[in-house]
Design a protein around this motif. Structure first.
Motif, PDB file in Angstrom:
ATOM      1  N   UNK A   1       1.246   8.769  -6.423  1.00 18.12           N
ATOM      2  CA  UNK A   1       1.601  10.176  -6.220  1.00 18.12           C
ATOM      3  C   UNK A   1       2.540  10.641  -7.336  1.00 18.12           C
ATOM      4  N   UNK A   2       3.533   9.837  -7.639  1.00 16.60           N
ATOM      5  CA  UNK A   2       4.471  10.189  -8.717  1.00 16.60           C
ATOM      6  C   UNK A   2       3.772  10.217 -10.067  1.00 16.60           C
ATOM      7  N   UNK A   3       2.902   9.251 -10.307  1.00 17.10           N
ATOM      8  CA  UNK A   3       2.163   9.215 -11.567  1.00 17.10           C
ATOM      9  C   UNK A   3       1.264  10.440 -11.693  1.00 17.10           C
ATOM     10  N   UNK A   4       0.588  10.802 -10.609  1.00 15.57           N
ATOM     11  CA  UNK A   4      -0.278  11.976 -10.615  1.00 15.57           C
ATOM     12  C   UNK A   4       0.524  13.240 -10.926  1.00 15.57           C
ATOM     13  N   UNK A   5       1.674  13.378 -10.290  1.00 14.19           N
ATOM     14  CA  UNK A   5       2.534  14.550 -10.544  1.00 14.19           C
ATOM     15  C   UNK A   5       2.971  14.574 -12.014  1.00 14.19           C
ATOM     16  N   UNK A   6       3.340  13.413 -12.530  1.00 11.93           N
ATOM     17  CA  UNK A   6       3.777  13.331 -13.933  1.00 11.93           C
ATOM     18  C   UNK A   6       2.633  13.683 -14.887  1.00 11.93           C
ATOM     19  N   UNK A   7       1.447  13.174 -14.611  1.00  7.79           N
ATOM     20  CA  UNK A   7       0.296  13.455 -15.463  1.00  7.79           C
ATOM     21  C   UNK A   7      -0.130  14.923 -15.387  1.00  7.79           C
TER      22      UNK A   7
ATOM     23  N   UNK B   1       0.838  -1.212   0.000  1.00 12.36           N
ATOM     24  CA  UNK B   1       0.000   0.000   0.000  1.00 12.36           C
ATOM     25  C   UNK B   1       0.865   1.252   0.000  1.00 12.36           C
ATOM     26  N   UNK B   2       1.949   1.238   0.773  1.00 10.95           N
ATOM     27  CA  UNK B   2       2.859   2.389   0.788  1.00 10.95           C
ATOM     28  C   UNK B   2       3.490   2.586  -0.594  1.00 10.95           C
ATOM     29  N   UNK B   3       3.907   1.484  -1.216  1.00 16.77           N
ATOM     30  CA  UNK B   3       4.509   1.566  -2.551  1.00 16.77           C
ATOM     31  C   UNK B   3       3.475   2.034  -3.579  1.00 16.77           C
ATOM     32  N   UNK B   4       2.247   1.546  -3.451  1.00 19.35           N
ATOM     33  CA  UNK B   4       1.181   1.974  -4.361  1.00 19.35           C
ATOM     34  C   UNK B   4       0.923   3.468  -4.210  1.00 19.35           C
ATOM     35  N   UNK B   5       0.848   3.939  -2.975  1.00 16.62           N
ATOM     36  CA  UNK B   5       0.616   5.366  -2.735  1.00 16.62           C
ATOM     37  C   UNK B   5       1.737   6.199  -3.337  1.00 16.62           C
ATOM     38  N   UNK B   6       2.972   5.790  -3.106  1.00 15.57           N
ATOM     39  CA  UNK B   6       4.119   6.516  -3.661  1.00 15.57           C
ATOM     40  C   UNK B   6       4.074   6.518  -5.184  1.00 15.57           C
TER      41      UNK B   6
END
Length: 171
Positions: free
Chosen positions: A161-167, A153-158
């Motif tokens: 978050x990175x994918x959202x920032x990239x998008x 879950x921590x890895x998924x959240x991270x």
């Protein structure tokens, strides 16, 4: 004479040659697509969240209603702008807004920039429902954490978050 075998369940012309094989191949390709899995999981989490929120708070919201919320500015948004942002007709937005006004979640107020136009915005109850909805999502996350384990879950959240920032980055 050698029989030609289609490499897929369809020949590219007309209906699938073998509907069961077609369904299996389609499912395999969908499961192999990270983007498809992400969209499916988002849909399922949304469905569960909407159902829990409707049950918990007594507001009969649907996924279509929830699809409007991210496009609504807190200060208010015109319905024509909501339709543009959502990529749907003004009539579709009008129906969603009318239902949400009836539920006491949204209200329509005069646009200070143009008295002839109306802005759609959250009522105090609607604004509180945003926090209530986040509470429901947090409850779903607890269940996901139990099912997947804290490290995943921590890895998924991270990762999300990175994918959202990239998008969000137009470059």
């Amino acid at each position: 004479m050698k029989k030609r075998r289609a490499s897929r369940a369809t020949t590219g012309k007309g209906p699938p040659v073998d509907p069961q094989q077609f369904a299996r191949e389609l499912e395999a390709q969908k499961r192999a697509s990270t983007a498809q899995l992400l969209m499916r999981c988002a849909r399922l989490v949304n469905e569960r969240g909407v159902a829990r929120a409707a049950q918990k708070f007594g507001i009969p919201v649907r996924a279509a209603h929830m699809g409007l919320f991210p496009h609504l500015d807190l200060a208010g948004t015109r319905q024509t702008e909501l339709a543009r942002r959502m990529g749907v007709s003004k009539q579709a937005v009008n129906q969603l807004v009318a239902e949400l006004v009836g539920f006491g979640v949204l209200e329509q107020v005069p646009d200070p920039a143009d008295g002839r136009a109306l802005l759609v915005r959250f009522t105090p109850r609607g604004a509180q429902s945003l926090f209530d909805g986040l509470t429901v999502l947090n409850e779903l996350e607890v269940a996901m954490r139990v099912a997947l384990g804290a490290p995943r879950m921590d890895a998924l959240h991270d990762t999300l978050t990175r994918l959202s920032d990239w998008l969000d980055d137009p470059a």
